[in-house]
Design an enzyme around this catalytic site. Structure first.
Site, mmCIF file in Angstrom:
data_model
loop_
_atom_site.group_PDB
_atom_site.id
_atom_site.type_symbol
_atom_site.label_atom_id
_atom_site.label_comp_id
_atom_site.label_asym_id
_atom_site.label_seq_id
_atom_site.Cartn_x
_atom_site.Cartn_y
_atom_site.Cartn_z
ATOM 1 N N CYS A 1 -3.099 3.211 6.302
ATOM 2 C CA CYS A 1 -2.510 2.181 7.155
ATOM 3 C C CYS A 1 -1.614 2.771 8.239
ATOM 4 C CB CYS A 1 -1.710 1.211 6.291
ATOM 5 S SG CYS A 1 -2.574 0.788 4.760
ATOM 6 N N ILE B 1 -18.042 0.717 -16.715
ATOM 7 C CA ILE B 1 -17.735 1.008 -15.316
ATOM 8 C C ILE B 1 -16.864 -0.090 -14.714
ATOM 9 C CG2 ILE B 1 -18.692 1.535 -13.040
ATOM 10 C CD1 ILE B 1 -21.287 2.374 -14.376
HETATM 11 C C1 LIG Z 1 -6.783 2.505 10.050
HETATM 12 C C2 LIG Z 1 -6.549 1.641 8.868
HETATM 13 C C3 LIG Z 1 -5.405 0.851 8.831
HETATM 14 C C4 LIG Z 1 -5.176 0.040 7.732
HETATM 15 N N1 LIG Z 1 -4.033 -0.733 7.714
HETATM 16 C C5 LIG Z 1 -3.817 -1.544 6.660
HETATM 17 C C6 LIG Z 1 -2.649 -2.344 6.585
HETATM 18 O O1 LIG Z 1 -1.806 -2.305 7.492
HETATM 19 N N2 LIG Z 1 -2.473 -3.156 5.513
HETATM 20 C C7 LIG Z 1 -3.375 -3.189 4.492
HETATM 21 O O2 LIG Z 1 -3.168 -3.917 3.530
HETATM 22 N N3 LIG Z 1 -4.487 -2.433 4.510
HETATM 23 C C8 LIG Z 1 -4.715 -1.626 5.568
HETATM 24 N N4 LIG Z 1 -5.860 -0.850 5.582
HETATM 25 C C9 LIG Z 1 -6.830 -0.995 4.473
HETATM 26 C C10 LIG Z 1 -6.471 -0.137 3.272
HETATM 27 O O3 LIG Z 1 -6.257 1.163 3.664
HETATM 28 C C11 LIG Z 1 -7.595 -0.247 2.275
HETATM 29 O O4 LIG Z 1 -7.703 -1.585 1.866
HETATM 30 C C12 LIG Z 1 -7.391 0.609 1.051
HETATM 31 O O5 LIG Z 1 -7.220 1.927 1.384
HETATM 32 C C13 LIG Z 1 -8.582 0.452 0.112
HETATM 33 O O6 LIG Z 1 -8.465 1.303 -0.970
HETATM 34 P P1 LIG Z 1 -9.762 1.894 -1.677
HETATM 35 O O7 LIG Z 1 -9.276 2.752 -2.770
HETATM 36 O O8 LIG Z 1 -10.668 0.793 -1.980
HETATM 37 O O9 LIG Z 1 -10.466 2.750 -0.554
HETATM 38 P P2 LIG Z 1 -9.965 4.014 0.232
HETATM 39 O O10 LIG Z 1 -8.478 4.015 0.280
HETATM 40 O O11 LIG Z 1 -10.674 4.032 1.518
HETATM 41 O O12 LIG Z 1 -10.419 5.214 -0.669
HETATM 42 C C14 LIG Z 1 -11.771 5.419 -0.939
HETATM 43 C C15 LIG Z 1 -12.040 6.896 -0.996
HETATM 44 O O13 LIG Z 1 -13.188 7.093 -1.757
HETATM 45 C C16 LIG Z 1 -13.899 8.184 -1.233
HETATM 46 N N5 LIG Z 1 -15.284 8.079 -1.652
HETATM 47 C C17 LIG Z 1 -16.160 7.095 -1.341
HETATM 48 N N6 LIG Z 1 -17.321 7.299 -1.958
HETATM 49 C C18 LIG Z 1 -17.191 8.435 -2.678
HETATM 50 C C19 LIG Z 1 -18.056 9.150 -3.535
HETATM 51 N N7 LIG Z 1 -19.291 8.739 -3.767
HETATM 52 N N8 LIG Z 1 -17.582 10.270 -4.129
HETATM 53 C C20 LIG Z 1 -16.301 10.683 -3.895
HETATM 54 N N9 LIG Z 1 -15.469 10.041 -3.106
HETATM 55 C C21 LIG Z 1 -15.898 8.918 -2.504
HETATM 56 C C22 LIG Z 1 -13.725 8.050 0.251
HETATM 57 O O14 LIG Z 1 -13.876 9.307 0.872
HETATM 58 C C23 LIG Z 1 -12.306 7.508 0.340
HETATM 59 O O15 LIG Z 1 -11.369 8.529 0.615
HETATM 60 C C24 LIG Z 1 -6.105 0.006 6.661
HETATM 61 C C25 LIG Z 1 -7.238 0.813 6.699
HETATM 62 C C26 LIG Z 1 -7.453 1.631 7.781
HETATM 63 C C27 LIG Z 1 -8.675 2.484 7.802
HETATM 64 C C1 LIG Z 2 0.778 7.840 -4.179
HETATM 65 C C2 LIG Z 2 0.068 7.077 -5.265
HETATM 66 C C3 LIG Z 2 -0.825 7.974 -6.025
HETATM 67 C C4 LIG Z 2 1.173 6.556 -6.173
HETATM 68 O O1 LIG Z 2 0.702 5.758 -7.202
HETATM 69 P P1 LIG Z 2 1.737 5.173 -8.234
HETATM 70 O O2 LIG Z 2 2.401 6.275 -8.966
HETATM 71 O O3 LIG Z 2 1.084 4.140 -9.058
HETATM 72 O O4 LIG Z 2 2.776 4.392 -7.305
HETATM 73 P P2 LIG Z 2 4.286 4.655 -6.939
HETATM 74 O O5 LIG Z 2 4.604 6.028 -6.560
HETATM 75 O O6 LIG Z 2 4.603 3.595 -5.960
HETATM 76 O O7 LIG Z 2 5.060 4.377 -8.307
HETATM 77 C C5 LIG Z 2 4.884 3.198 -8.989
HETATM 78 C C6 LIG Z 2 5.256 3.437 -10.424
HETATM 79 O O8 LIG Z 2 6.589 3.887 -10.524
HETATM 80 C C7 LIG Z 2 7.381 2.971 -11.256
HETATM 81 N N1 LIG Z 2 8.656 2.921 -10.573
HETATM 82 C C8 LIG Z 2 8.866 2.746 -9.248
HETATM 83 N N2 LIG Z 2 10.176 2.801 -8.986
HETATM 84 C C9 LIG Z 2 10.800 3.014 -10.150
HETATM 85 C C10 LIG Z 2 12.166 3.141 -10.517
HETATM 86 N N3 LIG Z 2 13.133 3.082 -9.616
HETATM 87 N N4 LIG Z 2 12.456 3.336 -11.820
HETATM 88 C C11 LIG Z 2 11.485 3.396 -12.736
HETATM 89 N N5 LIG Z 2 10.178 3.294 -12.445
HETATM 90 C C12 LIG Z 2 9.846 3.096 -11.160
HETATM 91 C C13 LIG Z 2 6.610 1.685 -11.236
HETATM 92 O O9 LIG Z 2 6.898 0.891 -12.352
HETATM 93 C C14 LIG Z 2 5.194 2.178 -11.242
HETATM 94 O O10 LIG Z 2 4.858 2.612 -12.531
HETATM 95 P P3 LIG Z 2 3.789 1.800 -13.436
HETATM 96 O O11 LIG Z 2 2.579 1.587 -12.582
HETATM 97 O O12 LIG Z 2 3.571 2.668 -14.588
HETATM 98 O O13 LIG Z 2 4.512 0.523 -13.745
HETATM 99 C C15 LIG Z 2 -0.776 5.906 -4.702
HETATM 100 O O14 LIG Z 2 0.041 4.785 -4.423
HETATM 101 C C16 LIG Z 2 -1.444 6.303 -3.425
HETATM 102 O O15 LIG Z 2 -2.367 7.068 -3.405
HETATM 103 N N6 LIG Z 2 -0.979 5.775 -2.274
HETATM 104 C C17 LIG Z 2 -1.456 6.171 -0.963
HETATM 105 C C18 LIG Z 2 -2.771 5.475 -0.587
HETATM 106 C C19 LIG Z 2 -2.614 4.037 -0.300
HETATM 107 O O16 LIG Z 2 -2.106 3.260 -1.098
HETATM 108 N N7 LIG Z 2 -3.088 3.629 0.882
HETATM 109 C C20 LIG Z 2 -3.021 2.270 1.304
HETATM 110 C C21 LIG Z 2 -1.674 1.947 1.821
HETATM 111 S S1 LIG Z 2 -1.297 2.942 3.244
#
Ligand SMILES: Cc1cc2nc3c(=O)[nH]c(=O)nc-3n(C[C@H](O)[C@H](O)[C@H](O)COP(=O)(O)OP(=O)(O)OC[C@H]3O[C@@H](n4cnc5c(N)ncnc54)[C@H](O)[C@@H]3O)c2cc1C
Ligand SMILES: CC(C)(COP(=O)(O)OP(=O)(O)OC[C@H]1O[C@@H](n2cnc3c(N)ncnc32)[C@H](O)[C@@H]1OP(=O)(O)O)[C@@H](O)C(=O)NCCC(=O)NCCS
Ligand SMILES: Cc1cc2nc3c(=O)[nH]c(=O)nc-3n(C[C@H](O)[C@H](O)[C@H](O)COP(=O)(O)OP(=O)(O)OC[C@H]3O[C@@H](n4cnc5c(N)ncnc54)[C@H](O)[C@@H]3O)c2cc1C
Ligand SMILES: CC(C)(COP(=O)(O)OP(=O)(O)OC[C@H]1O[C@@H](n2cnc3c(N)ncnc32)[C@H](O)[C@@H]1OP(=O)(O)O)[C@@H](O)C(=O)NCCC(=O)NCCS
Lengths: 548, 548
Positions: free
Chosen positions: B43, B278
């Site tokens: 995002c 799954i």
């Molecule tokens: C530019 C952009 C801006 C966004 N802004 C917002 C926002 O402001 N607010 C919001 O709520 N959402 C936003 N989103 C949407 C949000 O990022 C997605 O909804 C979210 O990341 C979905 O999570 P996901 O795990 O389903 O997919 P992803 O986060 O896309 O992760 C899927 C991953 O799986 C991997 N993958 C796929 N197939 C395979 C395979 N066969 N083997 C291994 N790996 C694989 C891909 O490479 C990818 O990295 C945005 C998305 C984009 C692209």
């Molecule tokens: C980074 C990532 C792996 C972290 O996953 P996560 O560990 O579940 O999430 P957070 O770091 O936010 O931590 C949440 C956990 O910490 C706990 N936690 C948060 N703050 C806490 C606090 N102050 N004290 C105790 N526990 C706390 C929560 O209860 C939660 O744990 P639970 O799921 O076991 O209840 C995952 O969120 C990620 O990949 N994010 C990037 C991708 C993404 O989301 N893209 C789309 C948006 S840009």
């Protein structure tokens, strides 16, 4: 044609009148206001004094003329209702300017007289020429005039409630030095002390000389000197007395309407007093607490406005009811926002309620990677084992009142801490995180309810350590250098699995980190290696907000 | 020891993995990611391209190393899962760098493959050297590099969804001229067209050349020219193709997992696919709509994160369930915030749902007398006669997403439009009004349900007038000079009672004002003088937002 008299022409009264007219074009509506002004923005007064609101006129939401014209009603300012004849269904009104009195009959009487600033009989107060309270436009004019004419250098604000703090901020904004004196050991009563600590630090940062746990003994030298109970003497050019308000209950009292313990007019869910022809609303009344159903009196604008509309509905035969007060509130404290809803721990303790737990978290106001994110210090109090939300407090620079409003809504929707993990809140990087702070609070609370982690609190850890407990701080060494709890052992989280043998088997184990998240992960790791531990709720951040 | 394979290492996948490890220290967790990066901030990508987010590193929320260390898991990047053997419970993995494949067995498989930008077979697209889509870090690097090296002057963004608009904003921020081409007659599909109008005006104000109701026919000259269906030709140095995403369903499809109509992986409330071993989550899946229970696929980060945690719970025997998607979302559109929750009218119409009403109001983001208040354009859609909230849309400069979050919470708490009049939201002048915009929406909607007022809509009034209806504009003459609906008669509200005889008795009467409030009051006055009228919902403001 129904004849309705309304006593008080501001938040509650004017709202009642407006809704009444919308519902009933034919009702005879007479609104009495003791002062000159009706329908003014009480809540804006401190900001006008501070110059943040530049125009005095903008405080006058409605005028006598404007409102009379629009709503075709009889508005009498400078008119004080001085007695009620319940049996005869009439009131006696005094024309404040002439002193003349007359009677006016009613079918229904609505009381919205508000609350008065408390002015205790402090020695020297009568003689003081520089001590002010703030409730209405004339008060505001006096203070503003005094400030503009006398250019005070030093001021004292007595009372650290929201009006005191708003006045402190606005005086500082005007370049006046402020000493804030508060009798309790904290400002802002809706907050628990560890949360108020954050405000204390900020007030001091902003140059406010904060004196807690001390009260005014007396004034000397026509108010030029304030002497505190501790003996401390403060010279002051201007003093604001804002130690709270008390309901304007004289009318109700002399008419023998039932009053609550603290003197508020008692009303039922229909806002009806003990007399079926008299309703009362606003700051002057005691309703019920939304959560516990116990008596509650919260002198804020939302209840006054809400109740005003409800009374108008009832008078016109619409079955609206007041469901009770949560006490949701927010205040700007210089750069911080402090908001809360429901009960704090102090209140629960006072009520003898102990079946609750609490958490402190510090999530970002929005995604950390997007500029301008600031942590919100969020406290959530919930019933165990039900998970029912009892209260929440938030303090931070941004996005605070949003989370409190969401939680206030959750309470009204009967959502538990588990349910709020499921709130689908809006997310884009400038606004929140994919797990909103409210979701996060729900997760952290649910984990405690589910027994996934056990916690101890900031005010317990020092003693636990001195009693032989072992505190493992799982932050990285660099973070620890910036501050840590005395007596901790440092094992960074990522090394924990490999260094698990270093953990003593015969001691009580506690874990901590910066905000609680890594401590939680550590605690989960330890648990599954057979080591029971408790995580320090809120981490070093909550601890240092109090002791740091 | 359970062996869990996760396909996809970002929002859904990484969240599943982290929660899994917290719940089960002993599980074998293998996370496959086709790309180089896991756990990045999708995002944030547009804002990094625009330079609003300065550091590339801050996009990497977790790294392969960091996450492996913390969570003791086997993370394999550059590893694509290319097939699933459901019966044998194993997958085939391709090492993207070497092309070598191998098998990996599982007890449980979690699919979080996300969604891919749609790239239709447009003529000239293959040859184009300046057309980009944006999903991940490599895409971002390519665009950023292209922008930095080629310093484009003119750009075309194809698709007015939130990613397109964010890219437009960030390109403008970079000093690049933007033409935004959208096939539909509006940008931002979650909004109804009259709401999107506000965005259109703002985009144009910000210098975006907005082309609606037109699509790309083909690219010429290696992409240097974009030719639209209408024949319009646009020269461009850089083109972003952001016309939506489609689920990455190849794996699921070839494994014969049940798919939804639009190709998403079907899951139940447990996020389980048609194969009990799954699970699938995130952008790739079809769940249910929270309000109607119909199939729903919303590619946003909140659902992905929420579902990831639920799947981990289920795998570890905790009974978490996904309750369905509301589609709450927010986007920054230059200086505006546009947020919504639930359904819009277009969607309701598509579903054949007609038992609803809607309102448009324009309350201030906070008290008007405190500086910095801006109106919020708020649309609320509710079922009649139940008052159940079906959806809400908000657009404005400030405080928008707060109200949408409150309404999203109200929906989950099963609160009706009547109930939201009773939400006790935090109020102080810098934050809200004593009647919060959400309360106000509740009042306005309830008045319609209660039959206190009848309304017509911005898109009906012109025709009603030309059919002989009479529109009375009750604003003051000065306001009317700034713009009004053709054919109106002006009777200022405060004169209405006195001039009631001027109102024709034999015509259909409509009333209007600036936002609807005074029209409502007028309508109440008229009703009680025996004159039936209908109030123009949203007043001249909503009308002029569309036609102005
Ligand atoms: C530019 C952009 C801006 C966004 N802004 C917002 C926002 O402001 N607010 C919001 O709520 N959402 C936003 N989103 C949407 C949000 O990022 C997605 O909804 C979210 O990341 C979905 O999570 P996901 O795990 O389903 O997919 P992803 O986060 O896309 O992760 C899927 C991953 O799986 C991997 N993958 C796929 N197939 C395979 C395979 N066969 N083997 C291994 N790996 C694989 C891909 O490479 C990818 O990295 C945005 C998305 C984009 C692209
Ligand atoms: C980074 C990532 C792996 C972290 O996953 P996560 O560990 O579940 O999430 P957070 O770091 O936010 O931590 C949440 C956990 O910490 C706990 N936690 C948060 N703050 C806490 C606090 N102050 N004290 C105790 N526990 C706390 C929560 O209860 C939660 O744990 P639970 O799921 O076991 O209840 C995952 O969120 C990620 O990949 N994010 C990037 C991708 C993404 O989301 N893209 C789309 C948006 S840009
Ligand atoms: C400085 C200040 C800041 C505030 N800030 C906030 C805030 O940020 N948020 C918030 O929620 N609340 C705030 N409040 C509180 C809020 O203004 C009150 O809760 C609200 O005004 C109460 O409404 P009411 O109708 O009960 O009383 P009021 O609004 O006080 O009106 C009562 C009126 O009745 C008149 N009256 C009394 N007795 C008689 C009589 N016998 N005859 C005729 N007239 C009579 C009084 O003169 C008075 O004008 C603030 C109050 C003050 C003073
Ligand atoms: C000014 C005052 C008299 C107005 O009372 P009011 O008319 O009830 O309140 P508003 O002007 O906010 O209008 C609300 C009404 O307009 C309606 N309304 C608001 N926006 C509308 C719109 N766009 N379309 C149609 N109706 C609308 C609401 O439904 C409500 O009517 P209802 O009660 O019949 O349902 C009263 O609020 C007051 O005195 N305020 C100042 C004092 C005060 O509150 N102080 C404390 C805070 S500083």
């Amino acid at each position: 044609m129904k004849k309705i008299l309304i006593v008080g022409g501001v938040a509650g009264g004017a709202t009642t009148a407006a809704r009444l007219r919308r519902l009933d074009e034919n009702a005879k509506i007479v609104m009495f206001e003791r002062g000159e002004y009706i329908s003014f923005a009480n809540c804006g007064l401190p900001y006008y004094i501070g110059g943040v609101i530049p125009e005095r006129d903008s405080l006058l939401v409605q005028t006598v003329e404007g409102m009379s014209d629009r709503f075709n009603m009889d508005i009498r300012n400078f008119s004080e209702v001085i007695s009620i004849d319940k049996e005869g269904k009439k009131v006696t009104v005094k024309d404040v300017k002439t002193g003349k009195t007359y009677e006016e009959s009613y079918d229904v009487l609505v009381l919205s007289p508000g609350a008065n600033p408390i002015k205790p009989p402090i020695k020297g107060l009568e003689e003081a020429t520089n001590v002010f309270t703030l409730r209405n436009i004339p008060d505001t004019d006096s203070i503003k005039k005094y400030v503009d004419e006398n250019k005070p250098q030093e001021s004292v604000v007595i009372g650290g409630g929201f009006i005191g703090i708003e006045m402190a901020e606005n005086l500082v904004h005007k370049g006046v030095k402020v000493t804030l004196v508060e009798m309790a050991d904290q400002v802002m009563a809706p907050f628990d002390s560890e949360m108020a600590s954050i405000l204390h630090t900020h007030l001091k940062d902003k140059g406010v000389n904060l004196i807690l746990s001390d009260g005014v003994s007396h004034f000397e030298n026509k108010g030029a000197k304030v002497v505190l109970n501790s003996g401390t003497e403060i010279n002051t050019d201007l003093t604001i007395l804002s130690i709270g308000v008390k309901p304007e209950n004289e009318l109700a009292k002399s008419a023998n309407l039932a009053l609550g313990e603290r003197g508020h007019i008692k009303v039922d869910k229909n806002m009806m007093t003990s007399d079926p022809n008299i309703y009362a609303i606003g700051d002057a009344v005691e309703t019920v607490d939304y959560i516990f159903g116990s008596p509650a009196a919260v002198p804020l604008a939302w209840p006054a406005n809400r109740q005003g509309r409800i009374v108008a509905d009832r008078i016109c035969g619409i079955d609206s009811k007041y469901s009770g007060t949560l006490g949701t509130s927010v205040a700007k404290v210089f750069d911080l926002t402090a908001a809360s809803t429901g009960h704090n721990e102090k209140a629960l303790q006072r009520m003898g309620i102990n079946n609750y737990k609490k958490i402190h978290i510090h999530p970002g106001s929005h995604a950390g990677y997007y500029p301008g994110a600031f942590p919100i210090s969020l406290k959530l109090i919930f019933e165990v084992p039900s998970g029912k939300i009892l209260g929440a407090q938030g303090i931070g620079y941004d996005g605070v009142e949003k989370r409190i409003d969401v939680l206030a809504t959750a309470i009204k929707g009967n959502l538990s801490v588990r349910d709020i993990t499921d709130l689908e809140l809006s997310y884009a990087p400038p606004y929140s995180s994919a797990k909103d702070p409210v979701n996060m609070a729900g997760y952290v609370a649910s984990n405690i309810l589910d027994g996934l982690v056990d916690v101890i609190y900031y005010n317990e850890i020092d003693e636990l350590i001195s009693n032989g407990g072992v505190l493992i701080d799982v932050r990285d060494a660099m973070e620890i250098e910036l501050g840590a709890i005395d007596g901790h052992i440092n094992i960074p989280l990522n090394e924990l699995r490999d260094r698990i043998d270093e953990i003593p088997k015969d001691k009580d184990i506690y874990v901590t980190c910066q905000v609680g998240l890594r401590g939680y992960i550590a605690s989960r790791i330890l648990a599954q290696h057979g080591i029971k531990s408790k995580n320090l709720d809120g981490g070093y951040k909550t601890y240092s907000q109090v002791y740091g």
